[in-house]
Scaffold this motif. Structure first.
Motif, PDB file in Angstrom:
ATOM      1  N   TYR A  85       0.801  -1.224   0.000  1.00  0.00           N
ATOM      2  CA  TYR A  85       0.000   0.000   0.000  1.00  0.00           C
ATOM      3  C   TYR A  85       0.835   1.276   0.000  1.00  0.00           C
ATOM      4  O   TYR A  85       0.610   2.176  -0.822  1.00  0.00           O
ATOM      5  CB  TYR A  85      -0.958   0.016   1.191  1.00  0.00           C
ATOM      6  N   LEU A  86       1.791   1.371   0.903  1.00  0.00           N
ATOM      7  CA  LEU A  86       2.561   2.613   1.009  1.00  0.00           C
ATOM      8  C   LEU A  86       3.472   2.838  -0.202  1.00  0.00           C
ATOM      9  O   LEU A  86       3.451   3.927  -0.793  1.00  0.00           O
ATOM     10  CB  LEU A  86       3.352   2.632   2.318  1.00  0.00           C
ATOM     11  N   PRO A  87       4.273   1.845  -0.604  1.00  0.00           N
ATOM     12  CA  PRO A  87       5.139   2.103  -1.777  1.00  0.00           C
ATOM     13  C   PRO A  87       4.349   2.275  -3.072  1.00  0.00           C
ATOM     14  O   PRO A  87       4.701   3.114  -3.909  1.00  0.00           O
ATOM     15  CB  PRO A  87       6.052   0.872  -1.834  1.00  0.00           C
ATOM     16  N   MET A  88       3.272   1.519  -3.239  1.00  0.00           N
ATOM     17  CA  MET A  88       2.505   1.635  -4.487  1.00  0.00           C
ATOM     18  C   MET A  88       1.725   2.942  -4.535  1.00  0.00           C
ATOM     19  O   MET A  88       1.627   3.580  -5.598  1.00  0.00           O
ATOM     20  CB  MET A  88       1.565   0.440  -4.628  1.00  0.00           C
ATOM     21  N   ASN A  89       1.173   3.368  -3.407  1.00  0.00           N
ATOM     22  CA  ASN A  89       0.475   4.652  -3.383  1.00  0.00           C
ATOM     23  C   ASN A  89       1.433   5.804  -3.695  1.00  0.00           C
ATOM     24  O   ASN A  89       1.085   6.743  -4.411  1.00  0.00           O
ATOM     25  CB  ASN A  89      -0.185   4.880  -2.025  1.00  0.00           C
ATOM     26  N   ALA A  90       2.646   5.713  -3.155  1.00  0.00           N
ATOM     27  CA  ALA A  90       3.651   6.748  -3.439  1.00  0.00           C
ATOM     28  C   ALA A  90       4.020   6.748  -4.923  1.00  0.00           C
ATOM     29  O   ALA A  90       4.167   7.812  -5.544  1.00  0.00           O
ATOM     30  CB  ALA A  90       4.896   6.519  -2.586  1.00  0.00           C
ATOM     31  N   LEU A  91       4.148   5.556  -5.499  1.00  0.00           N
ATOM     32  CA  LEU A  91       4.471   5.443  -6.924  1.00  0.00           C
ATOM     33  C   LEU A  91       3.362   6.038  -7.793  1.00  0.00           C
ATOM     34  O   LEU A  91       3.620   6.815  -8.728  1.00  0.00           O
ATOM     35  CB  LEU A  91       4.698   3.971  -7.282  1.00  0.00           C
ATOM     36  N   LEU A  92       2.113   5.704  -7.478  1.00  0.00           N
ATOM     37  CA  LEU A  92       0.993   6.218  -8.264  1.00  0.00           C
ATOM     38  C   LEU A  92       0.873   7.732  -8.138  1.00  0.00           C
ATOM     39  O   LEU A  92       0.582   8.424  -9.127  1.00  0.00           O
ATOM     40  CB  LEU A  92      -0.312   5.549  -7.824  1.00  0.00           C
ATOM     41  N   LEU A  93       1.106   8.244  -6.939  1.00  0.00           N
ATOM     42  CA  LEU A  93       1.046   9.698  -6.750  1.00  0.00           C
ATOM     43  C   LEU A  93       2.107  10.396  -7.600  1.00  0.00           C
ATOM     44  O   LEU A  93       1.831  11.427  -8.236  1.00  0.00           O
ATOM     45  CB  LEU A  93       1.230  10.045  -5.273  1.00  0.00           C
ATOM     46  N   ASP A  94       3.295   9.820  -7.634  1.00  0.00           N
ATOM     47  CA  ASP A  94       4.365  10.388  -8.472  1.00  0.00           C
ATOM     48  C   ASP A  94       3.977  10.355  -9.950  1.00  0.00           C
ATOM     49  O   ASP A  94       4.222  11.323 -10.690  1.00  0.00           O
ATOM     50  CB  ASP A  94       5.669   9.611  -8.263  1.00  0.00           C
ATOM     51  N   LEU A  95       3.380   9.254 -10.397  1.00  0.00           N
ATOM     52  CA  LEU A  95       2.990   9.133 -11.802  1.00  0.00           C
ATOM     53  C   LEU A  95       1.897  10.141 -12.167  1.00  0.00           C
ATOM     54  O   LEU A  95       1.935  10.764 -13.224  1.00  0.00           O
ATOM     55  CB  LEU A  95       2.513   7.706 -12.099  1.00  0.00           C
ATOM     56  N   ILE A  96       0.909  10.276 -11.280  1.00  0.00           N
ATOM     57  CA  ILE A  96      -0.179  11.229 -11.537  1.00  0.00           C
ATOM     58  C   ILE A  96       0.371  12.644 -11.638  1.00  0.00           C
ATOM     59  O   ILE A  96       0.009  13.411 -12.548  1.00  0.00           O
ATOM     60  CB  ILE A  96      -1.248  11.125 -10.425  1.00  0.00           C
ATOM     61  N   ASN A  97       1.262  12.997 -10.715  1.00  0.00           N
ATOM     62  CA  ASN A  97       1.846  14.341 -10.742  1.00  0.00           C
ATOM     63  C   ASN A  97       2.759  14.541 -11.944  1.00  0.00           C
ATOM     64  O   ASN A  97       2.748  15.596 -12.590  1.00  0.00           O
ATOM     65  CB  ASN A  97       2.618  14.599  -9.443  1.00  0.00           C
ATOM     66  N   HIS A  98       3.555  13.504 -12.262  1.00  0.00           N
ATOM     67  CA  HIS A  98       4.499  13.614 -13.371  1.00  0.00           C
ATOM     68  C   HIS A  98       3.786  13.825 -14.709  1.00  0.00           C
ATOM     69  O   HIS A  98       4.253  14.597 -15.554  1.00  0.00           O
ATOM     70  CB  HIS A  98       5.362  12.355 -13.443  1.00  0.00           C
ATOM     71  N   TYR A  99       2.653  13.140 -14.879  1.00  0.00           N
ATOM     72  CA  TYR A  99       1.932  13.247 -16.147  1.00  0.00           C
ATOM     73  C   TYR A  99       0.754  14.227 -16.070  1.00  0.00           C
ATOM     74  O   TYR A  99      -0.123  14.217 -16.936  1.00  0.00           O
ATOM     75  CB  TYR A  99       1.451  11.860 -16.591  1.00  0.00           C
ATOM     76  N   ASN A 100       0.766  15.063 -15.031  1.00  0.00           N
ATOM     77  CA  ASN A 100      -0.244  16.129 -14.890  1.00  0.00           C
ATOM     78  C   ASN A 100      -1.673  15.609 -15.016  1.00  0.00           C
ATOM     79  O   ASN A 100      -2.530  16.235 -15.654  1.00  0.00           O
ATOM     80  CB  ASN A 100      -0.005  17.230 -15.929  1.00  0.00           C
ATOM     81  N   GLY A 101      -1.909  14.445 -14.429  1.00  0.00           N
ATOM     82  CA  GLY A 101      -3.256  13.889 -14.417  1.00  0.00           C
ATOM     83  C   GLY A 101      -3.620  13.062 -15.622  1.00  0.00           C
ATOM     84  O   GLY A 101      -4.732  12.515 -15.691  1.00  0.00           O
ATOM     85  N   ALA A 102      -2.729  12.919 -16.591  1.00  0.00           N
ATOM     86  CA  ALA A 102      -3.034  12.090 -17.762  1.00  0.00           C
ATOM     87  C   ALA A 102      -3.040  10.607 -17.406  1.00  0.00           C
ATOM     88  O   ALA A 102      -3.647   9.785 -18.108  1.00  0.00           O
ATOM     89  CB  ALA A 102      -2.022  12.354 -18.875  1.00  0.00           C
ATOM     90  N   PHE A 103      -2.356  10.257 -16.314  1.00  0.00           N
ATOM     91  CA  PHE A 103      -2.389   8.884 -15.810  1.00  0.00           C
ATOM     92  C   PHE A 103      -3.424   8.822 -14.690  1.00  0.00           C
ATOM     93  O   PHE A 103      -3.384   9.635 -13.762  1.00  0.00           O
ATOM     94  CB  PHE A 103      -1.015   8.454 -15.297  1.00  0.00           C
TER      95      PHE A 103
END
Length: 401
Positions: A48-66
Protein backbone atom coordinates in the motif's frame (compact mmCIF):
# COMPACT_ATOMS: atom_id res chain seq x y z
CA UNK A 1 -7.99 8.09 -28.38
CA UNK A 2 -8.45 4.63 -26.94
CA UNK A 3 -8.10 4.18 -23.21
CA UNK A 4 -6.88 1.88 -20.43
CA UNK A 5 -9.06 1.71 -17.34
CA UNK A 6 -7.13 0.52 -14.27
CA UNK A 7 -9.19 -0.67 -11.30
CA UNK A 8 -7.61 -2.03 -8.13
CA UNK A 9 -9.44 -3.93 -5.39
CA UNK A 10 -8.20 -3.05 -1.88
CA UNK A 11 -9.40 -5.51 0.72
CA UNK A 12 -8.26 -7.23 3.89
CA UNK A 13 -10.73 -9.41 5.84
CA UNK A 14 -11.05 -9.47 9.60
CA UNK A 15 -9.82 -12.99 10.29
CA UNK A 16 -11.45 -15.09 12.99
CA UNK A 17 -9.17 -16.18 15.81
CA UNK A 18 -8.84 -19.89 16.69
CA UNK A 19 -12.28 -20.41 18.23
CA UNK A 20 -12.87 -23.75 19.92
CA UNK A 21 -16.14 -25.58 20.55
CA UNK A 22 -15.61 -24.99 24.28
CA UNK A 23 -15.52 -21.23 23.70
CA UNK A 24 -19.15 -21.22 22.57
CA UNK A 25 -21.29 -19.39 25.12
CA UNK A 26 -18.24 -18.09 26.97
CA UNK A 27 -16.08 -16.02 24.60
CA UNK A 28 -18.03 -13.51 22.49
CA UNK A 29 -15.10 -11.88 20.73
CA UNK A 30 -14.19 -13.65 17.49
CA UNK A 31 -11.54 -11.54 15.79
CA UNK A 32 -7.82 -12.29 15.62
CA UNK A 33 -6.54 -8.80 16.42
CA UNK A 34 -2.89 -9.83 16.45
CA UNK A 35 -3.00 -11.48 13.01
CA UNK A 36 -5.16 -8.76 11.51
CA UNK A 37 -2.83 -6.02 12.71
CA UNK A 38 0.38 -7.80 11.73
CA UNK A 39 -0.93 -8.71 8.27
CA UNK A 40 -2.19 -5.18 7.68
CA UNK A 41 1.16 -3.68 8.66
CA UNK A 42 3.03 -6.21 6.49
CA UNK A 43 0.88 -5.49 3.43
CA UNK A 44 1.08 -1.76 4.15
CA UNK A 45 4.88 -1.85 3.99
CA UNK A 46 5.10 -4.21 1.02
CA UNK A 47 2.22 -2.88 -1.09
CA UNK A 48 0.00 0.00 0.00
CA UNK A 49 2.56 2.61 1.01
CA UNK A 50 5.14 2.10 -1.78
CA UNK A 51 2.51 1.64 -4.49
CA UNK A 52 0.47 4.65 -3.38
CA UNK A 53 3.65 6.75 -3.44
CA UNK A 54 4.47 5.44 -6.92
CA UNK A 55 0.99 6.22 -8.26
CA UNK A 56 1.05 9.70 -6.75
CA UNK A 57 4.36 10.39 -8.47
CA UNK A 58 2.99 9.13 -11.80
CA UNK A 59 -0.18 11.23 -11.54
CA UNK A 60 1.85 14.34 -10.74
CA UNK A 61 4.50 13.61 -13.37
CA UNK A 62 1.93 13.25 -16.15
CA UNK A 63 -0.24 16.13 -14.89
CA UNK A 64 -3.26 13.89 -14.42
CA UNK A 65 -3.03 12.09 -17.76
CA UNK A 66 -2.39 8.88 -15.81
CA UNK A 67 -5.46 7.79 -13.83
CA UNK A 68 -6.58 4.82 -11.76
CA UNK A 69 -9.55 3.72 -9.69
CA UNK A 70 -9.95 1.84 -6.40
CA UNK A 71 -12.62 -0.10 -4.59
CA UNK A 72 -11.68 -0.15 -0.90
CA UNK A 73 -13.85 -2.43 1.20
CA UNK A 74 -15.40 -1.07 4.37
CA UNK A 75 -13.79 -3.77 6.48
CA UNK A 76 -10.42 -2.67 5.07
CA UNK A 77 -11.15 0.99 5.84
CA UNK A 78 -11.97 -0.04 9.42
CA UNK A 79 -8.56 -1.69 9.71
CA UNK A 80 -6.80 1.32 8.20
CA UNK A 81 -8.30 3.37 11.02
CA UNK A 82 -7.16 0.88 13.65
CA UNK A 83 -3.80 -0.28 12.36
CA UNK A 84 -2.66 1.83 9.40
CA UNK A 85 -3.73 5.48 9.52
CA UNK A 86 -0.67 6.28 7.39
CA UNK A 87 -2.10 4.12 4.61
CA UNK A 88 -5.48 5.84 4.85
CA UNK A 89 -3.75 9.20 4.59
CA UNK A 90 -1.84 8.07 1.49
CA UNK A 91 -5.10 7.04 -0.21
CA UNK A 92 -6.62 10.39 0.74
CA UNK A 93 -3.71 12.17 -0.97
CA UNK A 94 -4.32 10.14 -4.13
CA UNK A 95 -8.02 10.93 -4.21
CA UNK A 96 -7.30 14.62 -3.56
CA UNK A 97 -5.46 14.81 -6.91
CA UNK A 98 -8.82 14.55 -8.70
CA UNK A 99 -7.42 11.84 -10.97
CA UNK A 100 -8.34 8.81 -8.83
CA UNK A 101 -11.86 7.42 -8.73
CA UNK A 102 -13.33 5.53 -5.78
CA UNK A 103 -16.00 2.90 -6.42
CA UNK A 104 -18.89 1.70 -4.29
CA UNK A 105 -19.16 -1.84 -2.99
CA UNK A 106 -20.56 -3.73 -0.01
CA UNK A 107 -19.31 -2.62 3.38
CA UNK A 108 -18.03 -6.02 4.50
CA UNK A 109 -17.00 -7.33 1.05
CA UNK A 110 -20.00 -9.63 1.42
CA UNK A 111 -21.99 -12.04 -0.73
CA UNK A 112 -25.33 -10.54 0.30
CA UNK A 113 -26.31 -9.65 -3.28
CA UNK A 114 -26.90 -13.38 -3.76
CA UNK A 115 -29.26 -13.67 -0.81
CA UNK A 116 -30.94 -10.48 0.37
CA UNK A 117 -31.88 -7.28 -1.42
CA UNK A 118 -32.40 -5.51 1.90
CA UNK A 119 -29.05 -6.52 3.34
CA UNK A 120 -27.33 -5.66 0.09
CA UNK A 121 -28.84 -2.16 0.16
CA UNK A 122 -27.80 -1.72 3.80
CA UNK A 123 -24.24 -2.81 3.08
CA UNK A 124 -23.94 -0.50 0.07
CA UNK A 125 -25.33 2.44 2.07
CA UNK A 126 -22.88 1.82 4.94
CA UNK A 127 -19.94 1.60 2.57
CA UNK A 128 -20.99 4.81 0.86
CA UNK A 129 -21.08 6.57 4.24
CA UNK A 130 -17.57 5.36 5.10
CA UNK A 131 -16.20 6.64 1.79
CA UNK A 132 -17.89 9.97 2.40
CA UNK A 133 -16.46 10.15 5.92
CA UNK A 134 -12.87 9.30 5.03
CA UNK A 135 -12.58 11.11 1.70
CA UNK A 136 -13.94 14.60 2.31
CA UNK A 137 -17.53 13.96 1.23
CA UNK A 138 -16.63 11.88 -1.84
CA UNK A 139 -19.64 10.11 -3.40
CA UNK A 140 -18.92 7.12 -5.69
CA UNK A 141 -20.91 6.92 -8.92
CA UNK A 142 -19.84 3.49 -10.22
CA UNK A 143 -20.36 0.14 -8.49
CA UNK A 144 -18.19 -2.94 -8.16
CA UNK A 145 -19.78 -5.89 -6.41
CA UNK A 146 -17.86 -8.26 -4.15
CA UNK A 147 -15.57 -10.56 -6.17
CA UNK A 148 -16.89 -8.90 -9.37
CA UNK A 149 -20.07 -10.98 -8.89
CA UNK A 150 -22.70 -9.95 -11.42
CA UNK A 151 -25.90 -11.11 -13.04
CA UNK A 152 -28.74 -9.42 -14.87
CA UNK A 153 -30.80 -9.22 -11.67
CA UNK A 154 -27.88 -7.97 -9.54
CA UNK A 155 -27.23 -5.28 -12.12
CA UNK A 156 -30.88 -4.22 -12.02
CA UNK A 157 -30.66 -4.03 -8.22
CA UNK A 158 -27.56 -1.85 -8.47
CA UNK A 159 -29.34 0.45 -10.92
CA UNK A 160 -32.23 0.86 -8.47
CA UNK A 161 -29.71 1.99 -5.84
CA UNK A 162 -28.80 4.93 -8.07
CA UNK A 163 -25.71 3.72 -9.96
CA UNK A 164 -25.33 4.03 -13.72
CA UNK A 165 -22.28 1.83 -14.14
CA UNK A 166 -20.90 -1.47 -12.82
CA UNK A 167 -17.69 -3.47 -13.24
CA UNK A 168 -17.57 -7.22 -13.71
CA UNK A 169 -15.66 -10.11 -15.25
CA UNK A 170 -15.34 -10.57 -19.00
CA UNK A 171 -16.16 -14.27 -18.68
CA UNK A 172 -15.68 -16.28 -21.87
CA UNK A 173 -18.88 -18.30 -21.47
CA UNK A 174 -20.87 -15.06 -21.31
CA UNK A 175 -19.08 -13.16 -24.06
CA UNK A 176 -18.72 -15.98 -26.55
CA UNK A 177 -17.21 -14.41 -29.67
CA UNK A 178 -17.64 -10.86 -28.36
CA UNK A 179 -14.79 -8.73 -26.97
CA UNK A 180 -14.57 -7.38 -23.40
CA UNK A 181 -13.12 -4.15 -24.78
CA UNK A 182 -16.48 -2.42 -25.26
CA UNK A 183 -19.07 -0.89 -22.95
CA UNK A 184 -22.16 -3.09 -22.61
CA UNK A 185 -25.63 -2.66 -21.09
CA UNK A 186 -27.52 -4.52 -18.39
CA UNK A 187 -30.10 -6.80 -20.00
CA UNK A 188 -32.90 -5.68 -17.65
CA UNK A 189 -31.98 -2.03 -17.11
CA UNK A 190 -30.21 -0.87 -20.28
CA UNK A 191 -29.46 2.48 -18.60
CA UNK A 192 -26.89 0.61 -16.45
CA UNK A 193 -23.60 0.40 -18.34
CA UNK A 194 -21.30 -2.58 -17.81
CA UNK A 195 -17.49 -2.55 -17.95
CA UNK A 196 -15.93 -5.98 -18.47
CA UNK A 197 -12.50 -7.04 -17.30
CA UNK A 198 -10.04 -8.14 -19.97
CA UNK A 199 -8.92 -11.10 -17.88
CA UNK A 200 -6.16 -12.21 -20.26
CA UNK A 201 -4.15 -8.99 -20.04
CA UNK A 202 -5.14 -8.34 -16.41
CA UNK A 203 -3.96 -11.77 -15.31
CA UNK A 204 -0.71 -11.37 -17.26
CA UNK A 205 0.15 -8.73 -14.67
CA UNK A 206 -1.71 -10.05 -11.61
CA UNK A 207 -0.92 -13.77 -11.79
CA UNK A 208 1.72 -14.52 -14.43
CA UNK A 209 4.16 -11.64 -14.03
CA UNK A 210 6.79 -13.52 -11.98
CA UNK A 211 6.07 -17.01 -13.34
CA UNK A 212 9.33 -18.11 -14.95
CA UNK A 213 7.62 -21.08 -16.64
CA UNK A 214 5.25 -18.73 -18.49
CA UNK A 215 6.25 -18.65 -22.18
CA UNK A 216 5.96 -14.84 -22.24
CA UNK A 217 8.23 -14.36 -19.18
CA UNK A 218 9.63 -11.81 -18.50
CA UNK A 219 6.86 -9.31 -19.05
CA UNK A 220 8.29 -5.95 -20.13
CA UNK A 221 6.44 -2.72 -20.86
CA UNK A 222 7.45 -2.92 -24.54
CA UNK A 223 6.00 -6.41 -24.78
CA UNK A 224 2.80 -5.34 -23.05
CA UNK A 225 2.37 -2.32 -25.31
CA UNK A 226 2.90 -4.56 -28.35
CA UNK A 227 0.05 -6.75 -27.08
CA UNK A 228 -2.36 -3.87 -26.57
CA UNK A 229 -1.47 -2.52 -30.02
CA UNK A 230 -2.77 -5.82 -31.44
CA UNK A 231 -6.27 -5.02 -30.11
CA UNK A 232 -8.50 -4.06 -33.07
CA UNK A 233 -8.76 -0.30 -33.51
CA UNK A 234 -12.52 -0.24 -33.08
CA UNK A 235 -12.21 -1.68 -29.54
CA UNK A 236 -11.95 1.48 -27.45
CA UNK A 237 -11.57 0.40 -23.81
CA UNK A 238 -9.08 -1.97 -22.18
CA UNK A 239 -10.21 -2.75 -18.64
CA UNK A 240 -7.38 -3.97 -16.42
CA UNK A 241 -8.90 -5.08 -13.11
CA UNK A 242 -6.85 -6.72 -10.34
CA UNK A 243 -6.16 -6.95 -6.60
CA UNK A 244 -4.05 -4.06 -5.40
CA UNK A 245 -2.01 -6.54 -3.38
CA UNK A 246 -0.65 -7.74 -6.74
CA UNK A 247 2.00 -5.08 -6.24
CA UNK A 248 4.55 -6.10 -3.64
CA UNK A 249 2.51 -8.85 -1.95
CA UNK A 250 1.43 -11.38 -4.61
CA UNK A 251 4.20 -10.23 -6.93
CA UNK A 252 7.16 -9.29 -4.74
CA UNK A 253 9.17 -6.14 -5.28
CA UNK A 254 12.20 -8.13 -6.50
CA UNK A 255 10.06 -9.47 -9.37
CA UNK A 256 10.25 -6.01 -10.91
CA UNK A 257 6.51 -5.32 -10.62
CA UNK A 258 7.01 -1.77 -9.28
CA UNK A 259 9.49 -0.96 -12.03
CA UNK A 260 7.02 -2.30 -14.58
CA UNK A 261 4.24 -0.03 -13.34
CA UNK A 262 6.56 2.96 -13.09
CA UNK A 263 7.57 2.57 -16.74
CA UNK A 264 4.17 1.56 -18.13
CA UNK A 265 2.54 5.01 -18.62
CA UNK A 266 5.49 6.33 -20.62
CA UNK A 267 5.55 3.18 -22.75
CA UNK A 268 1.80 3.49 -23.39
CA UNK A 269 1.97 7.21 -24.23
CA UNK A 270 4.99 6.83 -26.51
CA UNK A 271 4.19 3.52 -28.16
CA UNK A 272 0.42 3.36 -28.60
CA UNK A 273 -2.76 5.36 -29.20
CA UNK A 274 -4.02 4.50 -25.70
CA UNK A 275 -4.41 6.87 -22.77
CA UNK A 276 -5.81 6.30 -19.27
CA UNK A 277 -9.30 6.94 -17.89
CA UNK A 278 -11.36 6.31 -14.78
CA UNK A 279 -14.53 4.17 -15.05
CA UNK A 280 -16.79 7.25 -14.89
CA UNK A 281 -14.87 8.85 -17.73
CA UNK A 282 -15.16 5.71 -19.83
CA UNK A 283 -18.88 5.42 -19.17
CA UNK A 284 -19.38 9.11 -19.87
CA UNK A 285 -18.04 9.03 -23.41
CA UNK A 286 -18.02 5.47 -24.73
CA UNK A 287 -20.91 4.10 -26.76
CA UNK A 288 -22.53 1.00 -25.29
CA UNK A 289 -22.90 -1.45 -28.14
CA UNK A 290 -25.32 -4.11 -26.87
CA UNK A 291 -26.86 -5.76 -23.81
CA UNK A 292 -24.78 -8.42 -22.09
CA UNK A 293 -26.96 -11.33 -20.95
CA UNK A 294 -25.88 -12.86 -17.63
CA UNK A 295 -28.76 -14.96 -16.27
CA UNK A 296 -26.52 -16.85 -13.80
CA UNK A 297 -24.03 -14.99 -11.56
CA UNK A 298 -20.41 -14.76 -12.68
CA UNK A 299 -17.27 -13.74 -10.77
CA UNK A 300 -13.53 -13.31 -11.32
CA UNK A 301 -12.57 -16.65 -9.78
CA UNK A 302 -10.99 -19.73 -11.28
CA UNK A 303 -11.43 -21.15 -14.76
CA UNK A 304 -15.19 -21.38 -14.36
CA UNK A 305 -15.69 -17.67 -13.48
CA UNK A 306 -18.67 -18.74 -11.35
CA UNK A 307 -19.53 -18.80 -7.62
CA UNK A 308 -17.97 -22.15 -6.74
CA UNK A 309 -15.00 -20.56 -5.00
CA UNK A 310 -17.43 -19.39 -2.28
CA UNK A 311 -20.59 -21.48 -2.61
CA UNK A 312 -19.52 -24.71 -4.26
CA UNK A 313 -19.60 -27.38 -1.58
CA UNK A 314 -21.66 -28.57 1.40
CA UNK A 315 -19.44 -26.77 3.92
CA UNK A 316 -19.85 -23.40 2.28
CA UNK A 317 -23.55 -23.82 1.59
CA UNK A 318 -24.31 -24.85 5.17
CA UNK A 319 -22.38 -21.93 6.65
CA UNK A 320 -23.94 -19.47 4.19
CA UNK A 321 -27.51 -20.65 4.80
CA UNK A 322 -27.05 -20.74 8.57
CA UNK A 323 -25.71 -17.19 8.56
CA UNK A 324 -28.49 -15.63 6.49
CA UNK A 325 -31.22 -17.41 8.44
CA UNK A 326 -30.36 -14.86 11.12
CA UNK A 327 -31.01 -11.75 9.05
CA UNK A 328 -34.58 -11.08 10.16
CA UNK A 329 -33.58 -11.65 13.80
CA UNK A 330 -30.49 -9.44 13.72
CA UNK A 331 -32.52 -6.58 12.27
CA UNK A 332 -34.62 -6.53 15.43
CA UNK A 333 -31.58 -5.93 17.64
CA UNK A 334 -30.12 -2.50 18.36
CA UNK A 335 -26.76 -3.54 19.73
CA UNK A 336 -23.51 -2.23 18.22
CA UNK A 337 -21.49 -5.37 18.85
CA UNK A 338 -24.17 -7.64 17.40
CA UNK A 339 -24.42 -5.45 14.32
CA UNK A 340 -20.62 -5.29 13.98
CA UNK A 341 -20.21 -9.05 14.17
CA UNK A 342 -23.15 -9.65 11.83
CA UNK A 343 -21.46 -7.45 9.27
CA UNK A 344 -17.98 -8.93 9.60
CA UNK A 345 -19.22 -12.55 9.60
CA UNK A 346 -20.58 -11.94 6.09
CA UNK A 347 -17.16 -11.24 4.54
CA UNK A 348 -16.68 -13.47 1.49
CA UNK A 349 -13.20 -14.60 2.57
CA UNK A 350 -14.66 -16.79 5.33
CA UNK A 351 -16.41 -18.88 2.66
CA UNK A 352 -13.44 -18.78 0.30
CA UNK A 353 -11.31 -20.45 2.98
CA UNK A 354 -13.76 -23.40 2.93
CA UNK A 355 -13.22 -24.06 -0.78
CA UNK A 356 -12.31 -27.67 -1.61
CA UNK A 357 -11.27 -27.16 -5.23
CA UNK A 358 -7.93 -28.95 -5.11
CA UNK A 359 -7.35 -29.15 -8.84
CA UNK A 360 -6.20 -26.45 -11.25
CA UNK A 361 -6.94 -23.60 -8.87
CA UNK A 362 -6.20 -25.30 -5.56
CA UNK A 363 -2.87 -23.58 -4.99
CA UNK A 364 -4.49 -20.16 -5.28
CA UNK A 365 -7.08 -21.00 -2.64
CA UNK A 366 -4.48 -22.40 -0.28
CA UNK A 367 -2.27 -19.32 -0.69
CA UNK A 368 -4.96 -16.98 0.60
CA UNK A 369 -6.11 -19.13 3.54
CA UNK A 370 -4.84 -18.91 7.13
CA UNK A 371 -6.17 -22.43 7.79
CA UNK A 372 -4.52 -25.82 7.29
CA UNK A 373 -7.59 -27.13 5.46
CA UNK A 374 -11.07 -26.06 4.29
CA UNK A 375 -12.51 -28.25 7.04
CA UNK A 376 -10.59 -26.34 9.72
CA UNK A 377 -11.95 -23.11 8.23
CA UNK A 378 -15.50 -24.47 8.38
CA UNK A 379 -15.24 -25.71 11.97
CA UNK A 380 -13.72 -22.46 13.21
CA UNK A 381 -16.34 -20.35 11.45
CA UNK A 382 -19.25 -22.49 12.61
CA UNK A 383 -18.03 -22.39 16.21
CA UNK A 384 -18.01 -18.59 16.12
CA UNK A 385 -21.35 -18.52 14.31
CA UNK A 386 -22.88 -20.84 16.92
CA UNK A 387 -21.89 -18.43 19.65
CA UNK A 388 -23.28 -15.54 17.63
CA UNK A 389 -26.61 -17.36 17.29
CA UNK A 390 -26.77 -17.77 21.07
CA UNK A 391 -26.11 -14.06 21.55
CA UNK A 392 -28.83 -13.12 19.06
CA UNK A 393 -31.34 -15.37 20.82
CA UNK A 394 -30.40 -13.95 24.23
CA UNK A 395 -30.78 -10.35 23.05
CA UNK A 396 -34.21 -11.08 21.61
CA UNK A 397 -35.34 -12.69 24.87
CA UNK A 398 -34.19 -9.63 26.82
CA UNK A 399 -36.07 -7.33 24.46
CA UNK A 400 -39.28 -9.35 24.91
CA UNK A 401 -38.92 -9.23 28.69
Amino acid sequence: MRTICFYFQVHQPLRIKPYRFFDIGDDHYYWDDYSNKSIMRKVAQKCYLPMNALLLDLINHYNGAFKVSFSISGVCLDQFELYAPDVLESFQKLVATGHVELLSETDAHALCSLKSNDEFARMVKNHKEKIKKHFNGYEPKVFRNTELIYSDSIGAMVYELGYRGILTEGAKHILGWKSPNYVYQNAIKPELKVLLKNFQLSDDIAFRFSNKTWPAYPLTTDKFVNWINMIPKEEETLNLFMDYETFGEHQWADSGIFDFMKALPEAVFQGSDFGFSTPSEVLGRAKNIAPIHVPTPISWADEERDLTAWLGNDLQDEAFEKLYQLEHLVKQIEDEEIQRDWTYLQTSDHFYYMCTKFFSDGDIHAYFSPYDSPYDAFINYMNALSDFILRVEQHLKKQIL
